[in-house]
Design a protein around this motif. Structure first.
Motif, PDB file in Angstrom:
ATOM      1  N   ILE A  36       0.834  -1.201   0.000  1.00  0.00           N
ATOM      2  CA  ILE A  36       0.000   0.000   0.000  1.00  0.00           C
ATOM      3  C   ILE A  36       0.873   1.256   0.000  1.00  0.00           C
ATOM      4  N   ASP A  37       1.939   1.245   0.775  1.00  0.00           N
ATOM      5  CA  ASP A  37       2.825   2.411   0.853  1.00  0.00           C
ATOM      6  C   ASP A  37       3.675   2.566  -0.398  1.00  0.00           C
ATOM      7  N   ARG A  38       4.207   1.461  -0.920  1.00  0.00           N
ATOM      8  CA  ARG A  38       5.066   1.568  -2.115  1.00  0.00           C
ATOM      9  C   ARG A  38       4.286   2.072  -3.323  1.00  0.00           C
ATOM     10  N   TYR A  39       2.993   1.765  -3.339  1.00  0.00           N
ATOM     11  CA  TYR A  39       2.155   2.220  -4.464  1.00  0.00           C
ATOM     12  C   TYR A  39       1.328   3.456  -4.107  1.00  0.00           C
ATOM     13  N   LEU A  40       1.667   4.085  -2.967  1.00  0.00           N
ATOM     14  CA  LEU A  40       1.133   5.394  -2.575  1.00  0.00           C
ATOM     15  C   LEU A  40      -0.385   5.432  -2.554  1.00  0.00           C
ATOM     16  N   ALA A  68      10.680  -2.930 -13.759  1.00  0.00           N
ATOM     17  CA  ALA A  68       9.387  -2.719 -13.108  1.00  0.00           C
ATOM     18  C   ALA A  68       9.561  -1.763 -11.936  1.00  0.00           C
ATOM     19  N   LEU A  69       8.848  -0.629 -11.975  1.00  0.00           N
ATOM     20  CA  LEU A  69       8.906   0.354 -10.910  1.00  0.00           C
ATOM     21  C   LEU A  69       7.571   0.401 -10.188  1.00  0.00           C
ATOM     22  N   ASN A  70       7.628   0.612  -8.881  1.00  0.00           N
ATOM     23  CA  ASN A  70       6.370   0.854  -8.169  1.00  0.00           C
ATOM     24  C   ASN A  70       5.984   2.333  -8.339  1.00  0.00           C
ATOM     25  N   GLN A  71       4.807   2.718  -7.811  1.00  0.00           N
ATOM     26  CA  GLN A  71       4.308   4.076  -8.019  1.00  0.00           C
ATOM     27  C   GLN A  71       5.244   5.119  -7.420  1.00  0.00           C
ATOM     28  N   ALA A  72       5.801   4.804  -6.248  1.00  0.00           N
ATOM     29  CA  ALA A  72       6.714   5.756  -5.611  1.00  0.00           C
ATOM     30  C   ALA A  72       7.958   5.954  -6.468  1.00  0.00           C
ATOM     31  N   GLU A  73       8.527   4.858  -6.989  1.00  0.00           N
ATOM     32  CA  GLU A  73       9.714   4.961  -7.839  1.00  0.00           C
ATOM     33  C   GLU A  73       9.405   5.740  -9.112  1.00  0.00           C
ATOM     34  N   ASP A 118      -8.919  -9.367  -7.461  1.00  0.00           N
ATOM     35  CA  ASP A 118      -9.695  -8.373  -8.195  1.00  0.00           C
ATOM     36  C   ASP A 118      -9.554  -6.975  -7.595  1.00  0.00           C
ATOM     37  N   ILE A 119      -9.422  -6.902  -6.266  1.00  0.00           N
ATOM     38  CA  ILE A 119      -9.232  -5.597  -5.626  1.00  0.00           C
ATOM     39  C   ILE A 119      -7.839  -5.060  -5.939  1.00  0.00           C
ATOM     40  N   LYS A 120      -6.847  -5.949  -5.979  1.00  0.00           N
ATOM     41  CA  LYS A 120      -5.499  -5.514  -6.359  1.00  0.00           C
ATOM     42  C   LYS A 120      -5.503  -4.916  -7.761  1.00  0.00           C
ATOM     43  N   ARG A 121      -6.218  -5.573  -8.661  1.00  0.00           N
ATOM     44  CA  ARG A 121      -6.298  -5.057 -10.034  1.00  0.00           C
ATOM     45  C   ARG A 121      -6.933  -3.672 -10.057  1.00  0.00           C
ATOM     46  N   GLU A 122      -7.990  -3.497  -9.286  1.00  0.00           N
ATOM     47  CA  GLU A 122      -8.695  -2.220  -9.284  1.00  0.00           C
ATOM     48  C   GLU A 122      -7.870  -1.114  -8.641  1.00  0.00           C
ATOM     49  N   LEU A 123      -7.131  -1.445  -7.594  1.00  0.00           N
ATOM     50  CA  LEU A 123      -6.344  -0.439  -6.881  1.00  0.00           C
ATOM     51  C   LEU A 123      -5.001  -0.148  -7.553  1.00  0.00           C
ATOM     52  N   GLY A 124      -4.614  -0.985  -8.528  1.00  0.00           N
ATOM     53  CA  GLY A 124      -3.340  -0.787  -9.207  1.00  0.00           C
ATOM     54  C   GLY A 124      -2.159  -1.443  -8.517  1.00  0.00           C
ATOM     55  N   LEU A 125      -2.460  -2.400  -7.633  1.00  0.00           N
ATOM     56  CA  LEU A 125      -1.383  -3.138  -6.982  1.00  0.00           C
ATOM     57  C   LEU A 125      -0.929  -4.283  -7.876  1.00  0.00           C
TER      58      LEU A 125
END
Length: 926
Positions: free
Chosen positions: A113-117, A207-212, A555-562
């Motif tokens: 959750i934190d790495r993907y802000l 592959a970068l996470n959202q924070a990167e 499915d929630i991961k897909r929706e949240l962008g994780l």
């Protein structure tokens, strides 16, 4: 190499741009491992000394921006437990072991959750609502305690997150995701403080996470950073190719590339390659092929420069090392070997198990279990340094199953051959609940073992690496014990040990820039090699499959962008193809055993994709099978040497051939050879449950001691009644004599005792009936040794036959030779038409045994005028009673006459001549 490596090209680029100002730039790489190779590349390209650029891994770079210190996963778990305990009612606080099972997953989700802000409140609220919908019921008041506690857990997650985040922040530490989120908060100030002369270079990322992504783009926007990718044109242009999934997205979506060039897109697959796809049954078979391939590569490249073995399955490390040819002089292992497979860890786990069970087994007495003791004594790191073989033999001989540690020390002191060993005392002395003291003992055990090892052979060097790794684990646990004071019992300590070990790895020392490189998939990032061998290219290994460790559904991961397993597969795909970019010779090994089973494998989709996309590069696609000989098994043949013939003469003239030795030859000459010629005994083992042969011995010995007072006397009813009264007492006595310290008062052994007692009672009751019927029974011999001779001019010397018969009696003026059998014997197995086939089939072994007894009894002149019968009493066929040997077409002749003995001798003569014949080898029967 004809193709420059990515790091070589990057160095050329940086030297051309920054010339003498290289020390002003900061280079950020995906891993610490690549830094060593980059520094070496820079040194090789400069003619004068300079200050090295600041080279960081991405984790170190994020740590610099955040201003926090990153802590490892185990320390995070302990810190989380402190927060959890502080905000939870004391009555509801779980012990650390229970807590850790779910907390590790929660921390992993916090991290994502934190790495993907993501907005944590939104995520937790969403998850709570989804969980509530799962439990939704149209009928009111239908909730259960389990449902309530589950919903309560989801309600508390935001509180756990918030307080834990704040707690770590106040201490200036954090898990990886927290550092990423905080680095975004500090990004503006960090950017402002970058010197105008300083430039940040991001190189080799995928592959970068959202924070990167945000950090990269922000620094690029402010012209503080350059990014160098490494991707092939063919892969980038294919919209469906997973290896280009992330970089394709960045090239398309990042606004910075509207006015900046995108570096670098190469055409690696336009150059010739030698790709060999090799399948072999079973995982470990791949390590044999690795050894063969290394030998082939060494023919042209003796020092194995630019050669890498990439293990798709980390468990193959040790088998691979053992299968490398001895010509490999320089080796560098740059992957962690999982501690759960570490021999030193397995030893510590066995010691934990021994003492945990000892404390739980009996509160008053510290009771050890023989298997757990022997497991430790026979461990490869213990057995060479503790002189405990005699103790082990005593335990086995006496059937010690459970015993106190005081008894074990007594046995050790009585049977040691050298001075007392401190290792024995450290391992088996009693443990209390003082966790610090236990950790100290375990550390001392490892240090004592290490003191016996040298650096003179490879095995000792590897063993030292294993010991060092576990010693570090124990030191960390000791630190946690002192810091957190949350470990209050041995079981809790063992649980924490297992948690820490699961997260630990063994690190090996080596020469990182020379010789053969052995590494895992992640360690290969940014690196290029001319010769690459990749193992375990199977589904579930490479890529690693759909396994996930998260409370957040797919499915929630897909929706949240994780990231989900799909992104994970794309990452593996990039690593796979990156290894092929600049390599000339590529060997892709996989387990071809695709049937069901523990070691089954399915060929990776990456191989199929490679076959479709780049068939021109595949020079070999084959499956190696183990060589199958024309005969699956060659029977053993032992020629009769002079020493064997001398041993046969010793048996035949001194000890004598026993009936069982003759029948063992008929059964299998090799069995006769090992048991009689070589005198190899079966190893003593502890009989935790009474074995069949032990049960038989108990019954034999009980009957012997019951009948002993009545030898040479006709039995009366009173005699039999007296024996019946002593059955239980004598059976117990014989069990203790034969089964030694084995437990007979419970479980299967109690049943065996009852069976033995019942068999003896039934036998005596059958005897009593005969006496009541007026049959005269006089016991002549019990467990009696008989001897006989076979002499013939065809023999090189006179042959002695000797053996023990269970019982000889005089019954109604007939001699009856009786053999007891605890197993089931049918009367028909004691019948034979003639003696022509007697020695050719093992089914006649009981007849041979009975007639051998009759042959030997022939020498007894006192009873020479009595007719003789020989037979068996089977305790599992007691209702039949005495089953006599029968001869003739109708098997009606029960009396063993002189003619019977003469005919039998002729059969035995032929058998013995075969045994003594120097031209006939001992040949195994299959």
């Amino acid at each position: 190499m004809s193709n420059p490596t990515f790091l070589s090209k990057l160095t050329d680029e940086l030297i051309s741009i920054y010339s003498d100002n290289l020390s002003d730039i900061t280079i950020v790489l995906p891993s610490k491992r690549a830094r060593v190779f980059l520094i070496d590349t820079i040194q090789s390209k400069l003619s004068k000394p300079i200050f090295t650029p600041n080279i960081l891994s991405i984790e170190e770079f994020i740590q610099d921006i955040s201003g926090l210190r990153t802590i490892d996963s185990m320390e995070v778990l302990f810190e989380f437990y402190y927060v959890y305990s502080d905000i939870t009612d004391k009555k509801d606080v779980q012990d650390f072991e229970t807590f850790s099972y779910w907390a590790k997953t929660v921390i992993q989700d916090f991290n994502e959750i934190d790495r993907y802000l993501l907005d944590q409140k939104h995520v937790f609220s969403y998850l709570r609502d989804v969980e509530a919908l799962k439990r939704w019921n149209l009928e009111l008041n239908q909730t259960t305690k389990l449902i309530d506690s589950t919903l309560e857990f989801w309600d508390k997650l935001p509180l756990y997150y918030e307080l834990f985040y704040k707690y770590l922040l106040d201490k200036g530490i954090g898990y990886q995701g927290l550092l990423y989120r905080e680095s975004i908060h500090n990004l503006e100030s960090f950017t402002e403080n970058i010197s105008p002369l300083n430039q940040i270079i991001f190189a080799g990322f995928n592959a970068l996470n959202q924070a990167e992504e945000k950090i990269f783009q922000h620094l690029m926007h402010h012209q503080k950073a350059l990014v160098y990718w490494d991707v092939d044109y063919t892969i980038l242009q294919d919209p469906f190719h997973d290896a280009g999934l992330f970089i394709r997205k960045y090239k398309k979506e990042w606004k910075q590339y509207a006015n900046q060039s995108f570096k670098w897109i190469e055409t690696h697959f336009d150059k010739p390659k030698n790709i060999q796809i090799i399948g072999t049954p079973k995982t470990v078979g791949q390590t044999k092929i690795v050894g063969n391939l290394i030998e082939e590569i060494q023919k042209e490249n003796p020092d194995l420069q630019n050669t890498a073995v990439v293990l798709g399955d980390e468990n193959l490390l040790l088998p691979t090392l053992y299968n490398l040819p001895e010509t490999v002089e320089s080796l560098n292992i740059t992957m962690g070997y999982p501690s759960k497979n570490n021999p030193a860890q397995l030893l510590i786990a066995k010691i934990f198990k021994l003492h945990t069970n000892a404390k739980q087994r009996n509160e008053k007495q510290y009771t050890l279990y023989y298997k757990e003791v022997l497991d430790i004594l026979n461990h490869a790191l213990i057995e060479p340094y503790i002189d405990a073989k005699k103790v082990e033999n005593v335990i086995k001989f006496n059937n010690f199953t459970f015993f106190s540690n005081d008894k074990l020390f007594q046995l050790y002191e009585e049977h040691k051959t050298n001075e007392s060993n401190p290792l024995f005392q450290l391992i088996f002395s009693k443990w209390n609940d003082d966790a610090s003291e236990i950790m100290s003992k375990l550390s001392q055990i490892l240090l004592v073992i290490k003191s016996h090892l040298t650096n003179e052979n490879q095995e000792d060097i590897i063993a030292k690496a294993f010991l060092h790794s576990i010693h570090q684990v124990l030191n960390r646990i000791s630190t946690f014990i002192e810091k957190y004071q949350s470990i209050t019992s041995l079981s809790s300590l063992y649980a924490i040990y297992k948690q820490v070990v699961d997260l630990a790895e063994v690190s090996f020392e080596g020469k990182p820039l020379s010789g053969l490189q052995v590494m895992g998939v992640l360690e290969s990032r940014v690196l290029d090699f001319e010769n690459v061998i990749i193992t375990s290219v199977n589904e579930g290994k490479f890529p690693s499959g759909k396994s996930t460790n998260s409370f957040i559904p797919y499915d929630i991961k897909r929706e949240l962008g994780l990231p989900t397993f799909r992104e994970k597969d794309a990452i593996y795909s990039y690593h796979f193809y990156h290894l092929l970019y600049r390599a000339k010779n590529i060997y892709l090994l996989y387990n071809s055993e695709n049937s069901d089973g523990i070691d089954a494998g399915e060929k990776s989709r990456f191989l199929t994709q490679l076959e479709i996309d780049f068939p021109q590069h595949i020079t070999k696609n084959t499956i190696y099978n183990a060589h199958l000989p024309s005969l699956a098994y060659e029977p053993i043949k032992i020629k009769k040497t002079q020493s064997i013939l001398e041993r046969l003469k010793e048996i035949a003239t001194e000890k004598g051939f026993s009936p069982s030795s003759l029948t063992s030859y008929i059964r299998n000459p090799i069995q006769f050879y090992t048991q009689r010629i070589l005198r190899i005994r079966e190893i003593d083992e502890v009989e935790e449950n009474i074995a069949v042969n032990t049960l038989g011995t108990v019954i034999h010995e009980t009957l012997k001691y019951l009948y002993q007072p009545y030898i040479n006397k006709f039995l009366s009813i009173n005699d039999v009644d007296s024996m019946l009264q002593l059955v239980e007492q004598e059976t117990i006595k014989q069990f203790k004599e034969i089964y030694k310290e084995g437990e007979i008062k419970k479980g299967k052994n109690l049943l065996a005792f009852e069976v033995a007692k019942q068999n003896v009672e039934q036998f005596l009751k059958m005897e009593k009936k005969d006496v009541e019927a007026g049959i005269g029974i006089k016991i002549l011999f019990l467990e009696h040794t008989l001897e006989g001779k076979i002499a013939d001019k065809s023999l090189p010397y006179e042959i002695k036959i000797a053996g023990n018969v269970d019982r000889i009696e005089l019954r109604d003026n007939k001699i009856r030779i009786i053999d007891y059998k605890t197993g089931k014997v049918e009367a028909r197995t004691l019948k034979v038409d003639d003696f022509s086939q007697l020695t050719s089939d093992i089914k006649y072994e009981k007849i041979i045994q009975l007639l051998c007894y009759a042959l030997m009894f022939e020498n007894n002149l006192e009873y020479k005028d009595y007719p003789v019968e020989a037979g068996i009493i089977s305790f599992k066929n007691m209702k039949v009673g005495f089953m006599p040997f029968g001869l003739g077409k109708r098997n009606s002749i029960h009396e063993i006459t002189k003619e019977t003995i003469i005919d039998f001798k002729q059969s035995m003569l032929a058998l013995i001549l075969e045994i003594l014949n120097p031209e006939i080898p001992f040949e195994e029967k299959i």
